[in-house]
Design a protein around this motif. Structure first.
Motif, short mmCIF file in Angstrom:
data_model
loop_
_atom_site.label_atom_id
_atom_site.label_comp_id
_atom_site.label_asym_id
_atom_site.label_seq_id
_atom_site.Cartn_x
_atom_site.Cartn_y
_atom_site.Cartn_z
N ARG A 51 0.83 -1.21 0.00
CA ARG A 51 0.00 0.00 0.00
C ARG A 51 0.86 1.26 0.00
NH1 ARG A 51 -4.84 1.61 4.28
NH2 ARG A 51 -4.85 3.84 3.81
N LYS A 52 1.97 1.23 0.73
CA LYS A 52 2.83 2.41 0.80
C LYS A 52 3.44 2.73 -0.56
CE LYS A 52 6.43 4.63 3.53
NZ LYS A 52 6.97 5.33 2.37
N HIS A 53 3.81 1.71 -1.33
CA HIS A 53 4.35 1.96 -2.67
C HIS A 53 3.34 2.75 -3.51
CE1 HIS A 53 7.03 -1.72 -1.95
NE2 HIS A 53 7.85 -0.69 -2.10
N ILE A 54 2.10 2.35 -3.41
CA ILE A 54 1.05 3.01 -4.19
C ILE A 54 0.82 4.43 -3.69
CG2 ILE A 54 -1.41 2.94 -4.81
CD1 ILE A 54 -1.20 -0.12 -4.66
N GLU A 55 0.77 4.60 -2.38
CA GLU A 55 0.55 5.93 -1.83
C GLU A 55 1.70 6.87 -2.18
OE1 GLU A 55 -2.16 4.92 2.11
OE2 GLU A 55 0.02 5.00 2.30
N ASP A 56 2.93 6.36 -2.17
CA ASP A 56 4.09 7.19 -2.51
C ASP A 56 4.01 7.69 -3.95
OD1 ASP A 56 5.10 6.88 0.02
OD2 ASP A 56 6.56 5.33 -0.52
N VAL A 57 3.53 6.82 -4.85
CA VAL A 57 3.40 7.22 -6.25
C VAL A 57 2.31 8.27 -6.41
CG1 VAL A 57 2.74 6.42 -8.55
CG2 VAL A 57 4.32 5.08 -7.19
N LEU A 58 1.18 8.05 -5.76
CA LEU A 58 0.06 8.97 -5.90
C LEU A 58 0.34 10.33 -5.27
CD1 LEU A 58 -2.94 6.56 -5.19
CD2 LEU A 58 -2.23 7.50 -7.39
N ASP A 59 1.16 10.34 -4.20
CA ASP A 59 1.48 11.60 -3.53
C ASP A 59 2.24 12.56 -4.43
OD1 ASP A 59 0.22 10.92 -1.21
OD2 ASP A 59 2.03 10.24 -0.16
N GLN A 60 2.86 12.03 -5.47
CA GLN A 60 3.64 12.87 -6.38
C GLN A 60 2.79 13.51 -7.46
OE1 GLN A 60 7.07 10.66 -7.89
NE2 GLN A 60 7.08 9.38 -6.05
N LEU A 61 1.52 13.11 -7.55
CA LEU A 61 0.65 13.57 -8.63
C LEU A 61 -0.50 14.40 -8.07
CD1 LEU A 61 0.46 10.23 -10.65
CD2 LEU A 61 2.03 12.15 -11.00
N ARG A 62 -1.15 15.12 -8.94
CA ARG A 62 -2.30 15.95 -8.57
C ARG A 62 -3.38 15.86 -9.64
NH1 ARG A 62 0.13 15.69 -4.68
NH2 ARG A 62 0.83 17.29 -3.21
N GLY A 63 -4.59 16.18 -9.25
CA GLY A 63 -5.68 16.34 -10.20
C GLY A 63 -6.02 15.09 -10.98
N ASP A 64 -6.35 15.30 -12.26
CA ASP A 64 -6.79 14.21 -13.13
C ASP A 64 -5.73 13.13 -13.29
OD1 ASP A 64 -9.22 15.39 -13.50
OD2 ASP A 64 -8.70 16.35 -15.40
N GLN A 65 -4.47 13.54 -13.31
CA GLN A 65 -3.39 12.55 -13.48
C GLN A 65 -3.36 11.58 -12.31
OE1 GLN A 65 0.52 14.27 -13.86
NE2 GLN A 65 1.41 12.41 -14.74
N ALA A 66 -3.55 12.11 -11.10
CA ALA A 66 -3.59 11.25 -9.92
C ALA A 66 -4.82 10.35 -9.94
CB ALA A 66 -3.57 12.10 -8.65
N ARG A 67 -5.96 10.90 -10.32
CA ARG A 67 -7.18 10.11 -10.35
C ARG A 67 -7.10 8.98 -11.39
NH1 ARG A 67 -9.38 15.12 -8.93
NH2 ARG A 67 -9.51 15.85 -11.08
N ARG A 68 -6.52 9.29 -12.55
CA ARG A 68 -6.40 8.26 -13.58
C ARG A 68 -5.51 7.11 -13.11
NH1 ARG A 68 -6.29 12.73 -17.20
NH2 ARG A 68 -4.00 12.73 -17.16
#
Length: 247
Positions: A51-68
């Motif tokens: 789960r942490k690997h996924i959260e670390d990746v998502l934390d670097q993104l914002r907006g639509d890019q993160a949602r996609r």
């Protein structure tokens, strides 16, 4: 990745609804860079992803890019678990926190400048609601006079499938609403046109009269809608950032 594509196309070990080629392309495009980065870091087995690997990746993104990416990763690990290539789904409990721009009110001098260009009380109120309360111009078309309660200083916003939202009007906007209502009903003396420097007056104790829709489409008041659009654009560029939970 091949297994993921097979599942998306409905060709997995168990039958499922096939996604469109465009959807498959979007999912693969969203996830491919992340998978390559994990492989470069030595994470070659999807069972190693936490789960942490996924959260670390998502934390670097914002907006639509993160949602996609969030959507694609959840679909990816759900497909792998379904095909028994992983025993747990690390993306299942990951929620996305994205940043949403919250428009702020325009300064009073700029609001006064916009209102000085309008004569119709309805148009003045419409622009004020956009500039001060960040209403979308499209929302104005659904407002009715019965949504305005001057005795309480409230304006109700109807939201389909959701609880109505109530806006508490400041004294300046309430005076604009009073002027508009007197003009629309033709009842009583015409209220003086308020300005941003006018002294505050207490709310009227007269409740709004039931009536037909208060605001018509922008085609009936082009100049007002243009100013409302300008007010929205200006207010939306002066924003604070608020976290919005998702997923």
């Amino acid at each position: 990745m091949h297994t993921f594509i097979d599942v998306l196309l409905g060709q997995g070990s168990t039958s499922s609804r096939a996604r469109s080629p465009k959807t498959v392309e979007n999912y693969v495009g969203a996830i491919l860079g992340t998978l390559e980065a994990w492989i470069a870091d030595g994470l070659t087995d999807p069972r190693e992803i936490t789960r942490k690997h996924i959260e670390d990746v998502l934390d670097q993104l914002r907006g639509d890019q993160a949602r996609r990416l969030h959507t694609a990763l959840r679909s990816f690990f759900r497909a792998l678990k379904r095909e028994r290539l992983v025993f747990r789904d690390p993306a299942r409990s990951v929620s996305l926190t994205s940043s949403r721009s919250v428009p702020t009110a325009l300064p009073s001098d700029r609001i006064a400048g916009l209102l000085d260009r309008l004569d119709d009380p309805r148009d003045r109120l419409m622009v004020a609601l956009v500039a001060i309360y960040a209403l979308l111009p499209g929302q104005l078309a659904h407002l009715r006079r019965t949504d305005l309660d001057r005795s309480k200083g409230q304006l109700r916003l109807r939201r389909a499938g959701r609880i109505d939202h109530v806006i508490y009007l400041d004294a300046f906007t309430l005076r604009l609403a009073t002027a508009w209502e007197h003009h629309a009903t033709g009842a009583g003396p015409k209220a003086p046109t308020p300005t941003s420097s006018s002294p505050a007056t207490p709310p009227s104790t007269t409740a709004a009269r039931p009536s037909a829709p208060a605001w018509s489409s922008c085609s009936s008041s082009e100049s007002a809608c243009q100013l409302a659009a300008c007010a929205w654009t200006a207010s939306s560029t002066r924003h604070a950032t608020a976290p919005t939970p998702s997923g």
